[in-house]
Design a protein around this motif. Structure first.
Motif, PDB file in Angstrom:
ATOM      1  N   ALA A 225      12.445  10.872  -1.045  1.00 35.46           N
ATOM      2  CA  ALA A 225      12.805  10.187  -0.150  1.00 35.46           C
ATOM      3  C   ALA A 225      11.983   8.746  -0.536  1.00 35.46           C
ATOM      4  O   ALA A 225      12.671   7.688  -0.305  1.00 35.46           O
ATOM      5  CB  ALA A 225      12.532  10.463   1.306  1.00 35.46           C
ATOM      6  N   ALA A 226      10.751   8.695  -0.773  1.00 37.58           N
ATOM      7  CA  ALA A 226      10.144   7.699  -1.029  1.00 37.58           C
ATOM      8  C   ALA A 226      10.634   6.856  -2.415  1.00 37.58           C
ATOM      9  O   ALA A 226      10.819   5.563  -2.395  1.00 37.58           O
ATOM     10  CB  ALA A 226       8.401   8.019  -1.239  1.00 37.58           C
ATOM     11  N   ARG A 227      10.988   7.605  -3.083  1.00 37.63           N
ATOM     12  CA  ARG A 227      11.494   7.003  -4.486  1.00 37.63           C
ATOM     13  C   ARG A 227      12.899   6.295  -4.051  1.00 37.63           C
ATOM     14  O   ARG A 227      12.964   5.286  -4.531  1.00 37.63           O
ATOM     15  CB  ARG A 227      11.870   8.060  -5.472  1.00 37.63           C
ATOM     16  CG  ARG A 227      11.706   7.532  -6.890  1.00 37.63           C
ATOM     17  CD  ARG A 227      12.098   8.868  -7.674  1.00 37.63           C
ATOM     18  NE  ARG A 227      13.475   8.929  -8.214  1.00 37.63           N
ATOM     19  CZ  ARG A 227      13.981   8.069  -9.300  1.00 37.63           C
ATOM     20  NH1 ARG A 227      13.210   7.269  -9.927  1.00 37.63           N
ATOM     21  NH2 ARG A 227      15.102   7.956  -9.642  1.00 37.63           N
ATOM     22  N   LEU A 228      13.740   6.891  -3.245  1.00 37.33           N
ATOM     23  CA  LEU A 228      14.922   6.581  -2.885  1.00 37.33           C
ATOM     24  C   LEU A 228      14.668   5.283  -1.778  1.00 37.33           C
ATOM     25  O   LEU A 228      15.755   4.697  -1.014  1.00 37.33           O
ATOM     26  CB  LEU A 228      15.824   7.728  -2.374  1.00 37.33           C
ATOM     27  CG  LEU A 228      16.537   8.412  -3.347  1.00 37.33           C
ATOM     28  CD1 LEU A 228      17.131   9.539  -2.730  1.00 37.33           C
ATOM     29  CD2 LEU A 228      17.484   7.784  -4.071  1.00 37.33           C
ATOM     30  N   VAL A 229      13.715   4.929  -1.141  1.00 42.30           N
ATOM     31  CA  VAL A 229      13.633   3.685  -0.448  1.00 42.30           C
ATOM     32  C   VAL A 229      13.039   2.674  -1.439  1.00 42.30           C
ATOM     33  O   VAL A 229      12.193   1.700  -0.861  1.00 42.30           O
ATOM     34  CB  VAL A 229      12.763   3.922   0.812  1.00 42.30           C
ATOM     35  CG1 VAL A 229      13.517   4.417   1.700  1.00 42.30           C
ATOM     36  CG2 VAL A 229      11.396   4.502   0.768  1.00 42.30           C
ATOM     37  N   GLY A 230      12.762   2.898  -2.789  1.00 39.12           N
ATOM     38  CA  GLY A 230      12.232   1.878  -3.575  1.00 39.12           C
ATOM     39  C   GLY A 230      10.612   1.926  -3.657  1.00 39.12           C
ATOM     40  O   GLY A 230      10.178   0.837  -4.322  1.00 39.12           O
ATOM     41  N   VAL A 231      10.251   2.872  -3.418  1.00 41.49           N
ATOM     42  CA  VAL A 231       8.808   3.053  -3.814  1.00 41.49           C
ATOM     43  C   VAL A 231       8.633   3.503  -5.266  1.00 41.49           C
ATOM     44  O   VAL A 231       9.172   4.556  -5.643  1.00 41.49           O
ATOM     45  CB  VAL A 231       7.983   4.041  -2.518  1.00 41.49           C
ATOM     46  CG1 VAL A 231       6.562   4.419  -3.302  1.00 41.49           C
ATOM     47  CG2 VAL A 231       8.156   3.606  -1.331  1.00 41.49           C
ATOM     48  N   ARG A 232       7.836   2.682  -5.823  1.00 38.22           N
ATOM     49  CA  ARG A 232       7.679   2.936  -7.451  1.00 38.22           C
ATOM     50  C   ARG A 232       6.524   4.252  -7.462  1.00 38.22           C
ATOM     51  O   ARG A 232       5.502   4.149  -7.650  1.00 38.22           O
ATOM     52  CB  ARG A 232       7.226   1.787  -8.150  1.00 38.22           C
ATOM     53  CG  ARG A 232       8.656   0.988  -8.392  1.00 38.22           C
ATOM     54  CD  ARG A 232       8.047  -0.215  -8.977  1.00 38.22           C
ATOM     55  NE  ARG A 232       9.627  -1.092  -9.500  1.00 38.22           N
ATOM     56  CZ  ARG A 232       9.799  -2.201  -9.334  1.00 38.22           C
ATOM     57  NH1 ARG A 232       8.699  -3.016  -9.005  1.00 38.22           N
ATOM     58  NH2 ARG A 232      10.864  -2.614  -9.743  1.00 38.22           N
ATOM     59  N   SER A 233       7.143   5.516  -7.044  1.00 40.31           N
ATOM     60  CA  SER A 233       6.146   6.428  -6.916  1.00 40.31           C
ATOM     61  C   SER A 233       5.211   6.707  -7.999  1.00 40.31           C
ATOM     62  O   SER A 233       3.810   6.901  -7.982  1.00 40.31           O
ATOM     63  CB  SER A 233       6.789   7.672  -6.562  1.00 40.31           C
ATOM     64  OG  SER A 233       7.666   7.454  -5.512  1.00 40.31           O
ATOM     65  N   ASP A 234       5.712   6.680  -9.116  1.00 39.73           N
ATOM     66  CA  ASP A 234       5.061   7.010 -10.442  1.00 39.73           C
ATOM     67  C   ASP A 234       3.794   6.136 -10.721  1.00 39.73           C
ATOM     68  O   ASP A 234       2.679   6.437 -10.864  1.00 39.73           O
ATOM     69  CB  ASP A 234       5.735   7.103 -11.665  1.00 39.73           C
ATOM     70  CG  ASP A 234       6.463   8.422 -11.843  1.00 39.73           C
ATOM     71  OD1 ASP A 234       6.574   9.139 -11.010  1.00 39.73           O
ATOM     72  OD2 ASP A 234       7.494   8.407 -12.872  1.00 39.73           O
ATOM     73  N   ARG A 235       3.993   4.815 -10.646  1.00 43.72           N
ATOM     74  CA  ARG A 235       3.168   3.825 -10.619  1.00 43.72           C
ATOM     75  C   ARG A 235       2.145   3.908  -9.534  1.00 43.72           C
ATOM     76  O   ARG A 235       0.788   4.063  -9.958  1.00 43.72           O
ATOM     77  CB  ARG A 235       3.756   2.409 -10.520  1.00 43.72           C
ATOM     78  CG  ARG A 235       2.954   1.186 -10.905  1.00 43.72           C
ATOM     79  CD  ARG A 235       3.929  -0.031 -10.939  1.00 43.72           C
ATOM     80  NE  ARG A 235       5.045   0.046 -11.503  1.00 43.72           N
ATOM     81  CZ  ARG A 235       5.702  -1.214 -11.785  1.00 43.72           C
ATOM     82  NH1 ARG A 235       5.384  -2.334 -11.158  1.00 43.72           N
ATOM     83  NH2 ARG A 235       6.915  -1.012 -12.549  1.00 43.72           N
ATOM     84  N   TYR A 236       2.298   4.165  -8.359  1.00 45.26           N
ATOM     85  CA  TYR A 236       1.777   4.242  -7.359  1.00 45.26           C
ATOM     86  C   TYR A 236       0.739   5.353  -7.352  1.00 45.26           C
ATOM     87  O   TYR A 236      -0.624   5.354  -7.159  1.00 45.26           O
ATOM     88  CB  TYR A 236       2.323   4.323  -5.730  1.00 45.26           C
ATOM     89  CG  TYR A 236       2.777   2.944  -5.523  1.00 45.26           C
ATOM     90  CD1 TYR A 236       2.792   1.915  -6.231  1.00 45.26           C
ATOM     91  CD2 TYR A 236       3.244   2.902  -4.313  1.00 45.26           C
ATOM     92  CE1 TYR A 236       3.285   0.667  -5.926  1.00 45.26           C
ATOM     93  CE2 TYR A 236       3.775   1.377  -3.830  1.00 45.26           C
ATOM     94  CZ  TYR A 236       3.898   0.430  -4.651  1.00 45.26           C
ATOM     95  OH  TYR A 236       4.188  -0.721  -4.142  1.00 45.26           O
ATOM     96  N   VAL A 237       1.148   6.490  -7.712  1.00 43.25           N
ATOM     97  CA  VAL A 237       0.437   7.708  -8.051  1.00 43.25           C
ATOM     98  C   VAL A 237      -0.835   7.669  -9.124  1.00 43.25           C
ATOM     99  O   VAL A 237      -1.757   7.987  -9.017  1.00 43.25           O
ATOM    100  CB  VAL A 237       1.369   8.934  -8.233  1.00 43.25           C
ATOM    101  CG1 VAL A 237       0.588  10.313  -8.595  1.00 43.25           C
ATOM    102  CG2 VAL A 237       2.127   9.474  -6.800  1.00 43.25           C
ATOM    103  N   ALA A 238       0.083   6.867 -10.087  1.00 41.62           N
ATOM    104  CA  ALA A 238      -1.224   6.783 -11.384  1.00 41.62           C
ATOM    105  C   ALA A 238      -2.271   5.934 -10.745  1.00 41.62           C
ATOM    106  O   ALA A 238      -3.101   6.026 -11.010  1.00 41.62           O
ATOM    107  CB  ALA A 238      -0.411   6.080 -12.558  1.00 41.62           C
TER     108      ALA A 238
END
Lengths: 344, 521
Positions: A225-238
């Motif tokens: 869901a985070a990805r689908l509200v535009g959170v750039r998850s991969d970048r943030y997690v890295a």
């Protein structure tokens, strides 16, 4: 069925003042108790050892408080490092080894290469951050399991430490300034504790008061869901792994400053209490979520108990049993409360 | 209406009635399966065919009716899943329930039990021999030790069928629920050929399918349900029905042939008029094989098609969830490179509400306020931190504006009902004031009142100039909400409906018939 549902909802809506208000005050009382349970226990245990005849003379003495806080600085920093990836749902087992590596690199840079302390620290923290970046890339870009990846990284770093130090303790040419920094007290409290407070304050701001921090919590709640509200998850997690690495690096520097020498240690002696504090902290302040203030309370909780038990003359086996039991009870209680909360 | 044939009846359901609250799902429906035939159960959404199958499986208990199976007559009140099994009725659902990582042998053994030696040791050799025999009997060209995940789609379905029939001695009745719904055309053909051969060997099979061409190619008998009644039972003794006849039976009226096939003229007429919010040309990716779609500001366009037709893929590709393999996308007149991610598309005013509320929209452990703010976190950031007061105020506004029923903005998101969660998710996106709103099954699992609120909200946004694309399998919803609806089939826009032609019946007919080409491929 759906019609019935609607009717009850409307009924609740018609009396917004009476029913929800009563429920809300009940709920807020319980929430307050839940959020502050760990802090309450900490005070209780502190009071107990302050009054216990065997420990009361020493327990609250300035010297003991200073030692207690100073010795826990590295655990606190490492726990703060660990919670950043944990918030978004990723374990980082390598922070302990990363800190240990930073200790030997800082020492080695001064001892083997005769570098200035500041430069040595910078190199060590940079390397630690890069290790975090590698973790982050492996976990996000290549989709590897974080638990296994960071366990592998920790083992690998343990080997690197052995290789770099040749298994010897590095004692020579450690900057006196750095060692002094680790031993001097300001207002009765070791300087390193202020470092912890500064790091904690910055982290608290980043995690609770920036879109980045809020996004990490969102990723932890539902990555898809985070990805689908535009959170750039991969970048943030890295980035969260890089931050964990950087703070682990700083932990290693503080460790060197406290001890004055760098042993070829794998870092696990720091890692377990730090993880325990992080999980204890997730039962407090904002139960169910890893958070900065809770983590600090968790660190204090464990150290106060251990210090008190030692002063009271308890056998060596008592402290680890107490710590383990505290963690089990706290995590068990919070997950039980969590289920209860969701049920109502 | 009743079968007068002398052939042996394997299963007969008669006088089936069942109501869900005020809705009458079945009203005296009947169904008789002749031994050794392939029987098609047909009907539109809500015709009662799934209810009938669930009654046969013992999942639902009918209000009234009789079931004859295995040589005995049962009242539906005495019917259960165990009875169904004892009577030799076996089901293979659309979701096959296979474990991809396990071998074929293990998948079968998990159902039937492992052959064991004393001490509980598994007799692997014996199991593999048994399974090898079964695979041969079911004409599956695979080794028992092969993982199910490595099989072709049609083979996987056959493995599921073999699993269901592994203890069968030829008496069992096999019920297949949309066996080809998610299969590509050539895989469907392979599967249907296998099914046909099993029936030729004496197996009794009932299948539910929305693909008329397939049904016509493989089935002997047909039962058509409409509004809970059996409106027709055609056996192979009768003249073979045509596709149009079956569709007319399903919708209950004759639809002009011209309507079913040619609306291309209208499509052409609408292109290049006025501003364009979304223009998709030749979009390829996943199930999409060259989709063209133009949506203008203020327009509500529906997208429908059978399961696997690519409704969701189309929306997600436009939203930037994955890049297209080929084709162009223009949003608000700006050509897209295809490399944009979701954030980039959001910045261009695109919003997307997923069909999977629990899996892809909800942050279950967070509060309603946090769920509402998550799409606009950046707007609350000040150098001194998040503007919490403003965040709370705007969240309360949204709750009021979208009529979200909740104990408060700090209530846990899971404390809200499904409909209210969906309204909140919609609010989360509308606060961004999108210019292109993509909705995927926006009212799935949503109660009637919330549904109305959601429709009102969508219409209001469109009235303000937002272009809306609604992907849905609910034809009543599409007819009520949309200005026009495109039907996807085989990865392309097969046809389009608008104006007076945009009715649930027409949509049913077009969705069914647009899959004709699938079987012919």
């Amino acid at each position: 069925m759906s019609e019935q549902q609607t009717t009850t909802e409307v009924a609740v809506d018609e009396q917004p003042a009476a029913a929800p208000a009563g429920r809300a005050s009940h709920r807020s009382w319980r929430t307050l108790a839940e959020n502050n349970a760990l802090l309450g226990l900490l005070i209780l245990i502190g009071a107990f050892f302050a009054l216990l005849p065997k420990s009361r003379d020493v327990f609250l003495s300035p010297e003991n408080v200073a030692v207690l806080l100073g010795n826990q600085a590295t655990v606190a920093l490492l726990a703060l490092a660990a919670i950043i990836p944990l918030i978004s749902g990723y374990f980082d087992f390598s922070v302990g080894a990363n800190a240990a590596l930073s200790t030997v690199i800082t020492a080695g840079m001064m001892s083997f290469h005769h570098l200035n302390a500041m430069v040595a620290i910078l190199i060590a923290v940079t390397i630690s951050s890069l290790i975090g970046l590698v973790n982050g890339i492996l976990v996000t870009r290549f989709g590897l399991n974080a638990f296994v990846t960071t366990l592998g990284m920790a083992t690998l770093l343990g080997g690197v430490i052995q290789w770099y130090t040749g298994g010897q303790t590095i004692l020579k040419d450690i900057s006196v300034k750095l060692i002094n920094f680790g031993s001097i007290n300001i207002a009765g409290i070791p300087q390193v504790v202020y470092v912890v407070l500064v790091v904690a304050a910055i982290l608290w701001y980043v995690l609770t008061h920036t879109p980045f921090g809020r996004s990490l919590y969102a990723i932890g709640a539902n990555p898809r869901a985070a990805r689908l509200v535009g959170v750039r998850s991969d970048r943030y997690v890295a980035i969260s792994f890089v931050m964990a690495g950087a703070i682990a690096g700083l932990t290693g520097v503080i460790q060197l400053a406290r001890v004055g020498s760098a042993t070829a240690d794998s870092g696990n002696t720091l890692l377990f209490p730090a993880l325990a504090a992080a999980f204890l902290g997730a039962t407090a302040v904002r139960p169910g979520f890893f958070n900065v203030v809770g983590t600090l309370i968790g660190v204090l909780f464990v150290s106060v108990a251990v210090s008190g038990l030692t002063l009271a003359g308890a056998d060596a086996w008592v402290s680890p049993v107490f710590n383990g039991a505290a963690l089990l009870v706290a995590v068990g209680l919070s997950s039980w409360l969590g289920r209860h909360r969701n049920a109502t | 209406m009743t079968l007068t044939t002398s052939k042996d009846i394997a299963v007969r359901m008669s006088g089936l009635s069942m109501s869900f609250g005020p809705t009458r799902a079945l009203d005296g429906a009947e169904l008789a399966l002749r031994r050794g035939t392939v029987h098609a159960l047909l009907g539109g959404n809500g015709s009662g065919k799934s209810t009938a199958i669930k009654i046969l499986a013992g999942v639902y208990e009918a209000d009234a009716g009789r079931i004859e199976a295995g040589g005995q007559t049962h009242d539906t009140a005495d019917w259960s899943a165990a009875e169904a099994r004892a009577a030799g009725i076996r089901f293979v659902h659309q979701d096959l329930g296979l474990f991809d990582q396990l071998s074929i042998a293990e998948n079968l053994a998990l159902d039937a039990g492992y052959p064991t030696a004393p001490g509980g040791r598994i007799r692997w050799k014996q199991l593999e021999q048994q399974v090898a025999g079964l695979l041969e009997r079911f004409e599956i060209d695979a080794h028992p030790r092969q993982p199910v995940g490595s099989l072709r789609p049609a083979q996987r379905t056959m493995v599921a069928i073999a699993r269901a029939l592994q203890d069968d001695t030829g008496e069992a009745v096999l019920v297949l629920d949309e066996p080809t719904a998610t299969l590509p055309a050539h895989e469907s053909e392979l599967l249907l050929a296998s099914i046909r051969r099993r029936a030729d060997n004496g197996q009794t099979i009932m299948m539910v399918s929305h693909r008329m061409a397939e049904v016509l190619s493989v089935c002997d008998d047909f039962t058509v349900f409409r509004d809970g009644h059996t409106v027709a039972t055609l056996t192979s003794d009768d003249a073979a029905p045509t596709e149009e006849q079956l569709i007319n039976l399903m919708t209950g009226r004759a639809l002009g042939g011209a309507l079913v096939h040619d609306t291309a003229a209208q499509v052409r007429e609408r292109v290049h008029t006025g501003e364009v919010a979304l223009a998709v040309r030749g979009l390829v990716g996943g199930p999409l094989k060259g989709v063209d779609l133009t949506v203008r500001p203020g327009e509500i366009v529906g997208v429908t098609g059978l399961v696997g037709s690519g409704r969701t893929s189309l929306l997600k590709t436009v939203f930037g969830d994955h890049p297209p393999a080929a084709g162009t996308i223009e949003i608000g007149g700006r050509a897209q490179s295809g490399g944009e991610d979701i954030r980039d598309r959001m910045d261009q005013g695109v919003a997307y509400v997923s069909e999977d509320r629990v899996g892809e929209s909800s942050f279950a452990s967070l509060t309603l306020r946090e769920n509402l703010s998550v799409s606009v976190l950046g707007s609350f950031w000040r150098p001194r931190g998040m503007a919490l007061a403003e965040e709370r105020r705007t969240a309360a506004d949204l709750v009021r504006r979208h009529a979200v029923k909740t104990a408060g903005i700090e209530a846990g998101f899971t404390s809200l009902s499904g409909g209210n969660q969906q309204k909140a998710v919609l609010g989360r996106w509308l606060r961004r004031e999108p210019t292109l709103l993509l909705l995927d099954e926006p009212t799935q699992g949503v109660d009637v009142m919330s549904r109305k609120d959601i429709y009102d909200t969508v219409r209001e946004s469109a009235a303000k100039g937002c272009a809306v694309v609604v992907a849905s399998s609910d034809f009543v919803e599409l007819a009520a909400l949309c200005d026009r609806v495109v039907v996807l089939a085989d990865g392309v826009v097969a046809t389009e409906l608008s104006g007076a032609q945009l009715t649930p019946d027409h949509l049913t007919a077009l969705t069914q018939s647009s899959s004709t080409s699938t079987g012919a491929m």
